[in-house]
Design an enzyme around this catalytic site. Structure first.
Site, PDB file in Angstrom:
ATOM      1  N   CYS A   1       0.809  -1.227   0.000  1.00  0.00           N
ATOM      2  CA  CYS A   1       0.000   0.000   0.000  1.00  0.00           C
ATOM      3  C   CYS A   1       0.839   1.272   0.000  1.00  0.00           C
ATOM      4  O   CYS A   1       0.663   2.158  -0.841  1.00  0.00           O
ATOM      5  CB  CYS A   1      -0.984  -0.010   1.169  1.00  0.00           C
ATOM      6  SG  CYS A   1      -0.204  -0.011   2.803  1.00  0.00           S
TER       7      CYS A   1
ATOM      8  N   HIS B   1      -2.348   1.396   6.840  1.00  0.00           N
ATOM      9  CA  HIS B   1      -2.680   1.203   5.428  1.00  0.00           C
ATOM     10  C   HIS B   1      -2.867   2.569   4.770  1.00  0.00           C
ATOM     11  O   HIS B   1      -3.486   3.463   5.352  1.00  0.00           O
ATOM     12  CB  HIS B   1      -3.964   0.380   5.271  1.00  0.00           C
ATOM     13  CG  HIS B   1      -4.305   0.073   3.844  1.00  0.00           C
ATOM     14  ND1 HIS B   1      -3.582  -0.810   3.081  1.00  0.00           N
ATOM     15  CD2 HIS B   1      -5.293   0.554   3.046  1.00  0.00           C
ATOM     16  CE1 HIS B   1      -4.109  -0.871   1.870  1.00  0.00           C
ATOM     17  NE2 HIS B   1      -5.149  -0.054   1.818  1.00  0.00           N
TER      18      HIS B   1
ATOM     19  N   HIS C   1      -5.666   1.758  -4.112  1.00  0.00           N
ATOM     20  CA  HIS C   1      -4.736   1.238  -3.112  1.00  0.00           C
ATOM     21  C   HIS C   1      -4.284  -0.156  -3.496  1.00  0.00           C
ATOM     22  O   HIS C   1      -4.918  -0.842  -4.307  1.00  0.00           O
ATOM     23  CB  HIS C   1      -5.373   1.251  -1.715  1.00  0.00           C
ATOM     24  CG  HIS C   1      -6.586   0.396  -1.588  1.00  0.00           C
ATOM     25  ND1 HIS C   1      -6.752  -0.528  -0.582  1.00  0.00           N
ATOM     26  CD2 HIS C   1      -7.727   0.309  -2.337  1.00  0.00           C
ATOM     27  CE1 HIS C   1      -7.923  -1.121  -0.695  1.00  0.00           C
ATOM     28  NE2 HIS C   1      -8.532  -0.638  -1.756  1.00  0.00           N
TER      29      HIS C   1
END
Length: 171
Positions: free
Chosen positions: A90, A137, A149
């Protein structure tokens, strides 16, 4: 008198060019008769005549460039520690995408949440970095309530609301 000479020279340049078949003579008092095309192309900016130059084209914002770069990687595999150009985690995707825009962003998602300028969620712009999972994240805001993402298997587009947001940053 100098202004009149400048006008005459400019008008002559504009109007004395080879006229298309759809031209007609126009008399400009004190200057003469000119063949004027029905659709006169004007050059960019003539000093003293008040004809403005074309507006400058603005470059896209770095966040927009980053999102375009991330979009080009949709479907790329998720690999822990991946920083591109073919596999990503990510924060690696966020870092790589911003590098394409010439902007350095920290490597880890926690560092990304701590850097940049905080942005309220009601003021998001394309390219803002959205943080989830307590800062574990990162995603790029793609507009229209969506993020790009590196999810658990591939780079994908998801609704921003897929998980609780803990913060947003602008780089």
């Amino acid at each position: 008198m100098a202004v009149m000479a400048l006008f005459a020279a400019a008008a002559g340049t504009l109007l004395s060019t080879a006229a298309p078949a759809e031209a007609r003579p126009v008399e400009v008092p004190g200057l003469g008769v000119f063949e004027v095309p029905d659709q006169l192309p004007l050059p960019a900016g003539i000093p003293g005549l008040g004809i403005p130059a074309p507006a400058p084209q603005l470059a896209p914002a770095p966040g927009e460039v980053a999102v375009q770069a991330a979009r080009s990687k949709l479907g790329a595999p998720y690999v822990s520690g991946g920083t591109g150009p073919s596999t990503f985690d990510c924060s690696g995707l966020v870092k790589w995408a911003y590098q394409q825009a010439g902007v350095e962003v920290p490597r880890t998602s926690w560092s990304q949440l701590a850097a940049g300028t905080p942005v309220p969620l009601d003021q998001l712009r394309v390219g803002d970095v959205i943080s989830y999972s307590g800062g574990g994240h990162s995603a790029l805001y793609a507009g229209d309530g969506q993020v790009i993402h590196a999810a658990t298997t591939t780079v994908e587009i998801s609704p921003m609301s897929y998980s609780p947001v803990v913060g947003a940053r602008r780089f």
